[in-house]
Each structure stands twice: as structure tokens, then as C-alpha cells.
Design a protein around this motif. Structure first.
Motif, short mmCIF file in Angstrom:
data_model
loop_
_atom_site.label_atom_id
_atom_site.label_comp_id
_atom_site.label_asym_id
_atom_site.label_seq_id
_atom_site.Cartn_x
_atom_site.Cartn_y
_atom_site.Cartn_z
N HIS A 47 39.73 38.58 39.39
CA HIS A 47 40.28 39.07 40.65
C HIS A 47 41.16 38.03 41.33
CE1 HIS A 47 36.40 37.21 42.07
NE2 HIS A 47 37.18 36.79 43.05
N GLU A 81 40.27 41.10 45.76
CA GLU A 81 39.11 40.83 46.61
C GLU A 81 39.63 40.45 47.99
OE1 GLU A 81 35.18 38.17 45.88
OE2 GLU A 81 37.01 37.00 46.08
N HIS A 122 42.30 32.44 46.45
CA HIS A 122 41.90 31.90 45.16
C HIS A 122 42.21 32.88 44.03
CE1 HIS A 122 38.23 34.16 46.39
NE2 HIS A 122 38.09 34.41 45.10
N GLU A 140 38.30 30.12 40.95
CA GLU A 140 36.91 30.55 40.84
C GLU A 140 36.67 30.92 39.38
OE1 GLU A 140 36.07 34.04 43.18
OE2 GLU A 140 33.92 33.99 42.74
CO CO Z 1 36.36 35.55 44.51
#
Ligand code: CO
Length: 137
Positions: free
Chosen positions: A13, A60, A84, A133
């Protein structure tokens, strides 16, 4: 896809920091036509999350529950925007060990986040300027 294990990392994501998820959904859902698959609050990150599925990936949306939180501080400093990039990796613990061994700057121990998936964050100083991430695929 009958039980075959993915061996290549993939984009899981893109995390986008917003001041208001409800306001952002007016664009992403009503105007762009995406839909919300899940909403939840991740207490340890002090953030509300909405997941919008894409083909093979997700957006997200992140809204802080407190100003004094990672996403709250990001909004203060940089305003709304890409926060991110999340990659799904086949073996998170192995990836963490490898990164640690090579001196990469990890921001947390692997722990469960949105949707119960294990994740770690890697500092932008180690990744070419993007907060990364890593998620157990
Ligand atoms: Co995330």
C-alpha cells in the motif's frame, strides 16, 4: 494462485497522511470511485486508518488521533501528502535481520498493525528518502 508462495516483494500500500479521512474520502470514493474495505484505529500509532483497495495494492489513508503522534507531527511539518510506501515481503523476520546486519535504521521491532499484519518501519535515511514500511506477506 492456489497456495503458491510469492517470492518477490510487492507494493502492499501507499500511506497518505490526511487531516480528515472523511474529507479525503469525498475525493477518493465519491469523485475517483474507489471504495473503503476497512476502517480501524491503530492505537499504538495513534492513527485512524481507511484502506482503499486497488488492483494488487491499496491506498491507506492516515488521520492522527492526537497531534503528538508520528502522523500528527508529519502533518505539522510537511502538510498532507505521501507518508510512506509499504512493501510486502515473503519473510519479514529474515528481512529485518538482514537490514539490521547491514546497519539500516529500523524504527520499531516487528509488531502487529492494521489488519493484524506484522510490520516494521525503515527510516528514510536508509532508503533513499522514503519512509518504508515492510509487511509480512
Ligand atoms: Co502503512
Amino acid at each position: 494462485m492456489s497456495g503458491l508462495k510469492n517470492t518477490e516483494p510487492a507494493i502492499d500500500h501507499l500511506g497518505i497522511a490526511v487531516r480528515s479521512i472523511d474529507r479525503a474520502l469525498a475525493f477518493y470514493c465519491e469523485q475517483l470511485g474507489l471504495s473503503v474495505a476497512a476502517r480501524e484505529t491503530v492505537t499504538q500509532e495513534k492513527v485512524k486508518v481507511a484502506m482503499l483497495p486497488l488492483e494488487g495494492s491499496r491506498i491507506e489513508l492516515l488521520e492522527p488521533t492526537e497531534a503528538d503522534s508520528p502522523v500528527g507531527r508529519f502533518l505539522d511539518k510537511r502538510g498532507e501528502g505521501l507518508h510512506h510506501v509499504a512493501l510486502k515481503v515473503p519473510d519479514l523476520r529474515a528481512a529485518v535481520e538482514r537490514l539490521r546486519g547491514s546497519g539500516a535504521r529500523l524504527l520499531n521491532e516487528p509488531r502487529a498493525g492494521a489488519g493484524g499484519h506484522l510490520y516494521v518501519f525503515v527510516h528514510p535515511a536508509s532508503t533513499g528518502g522514503v519512509l518504508l514500511e515492510l509487511i509480512q506477506g
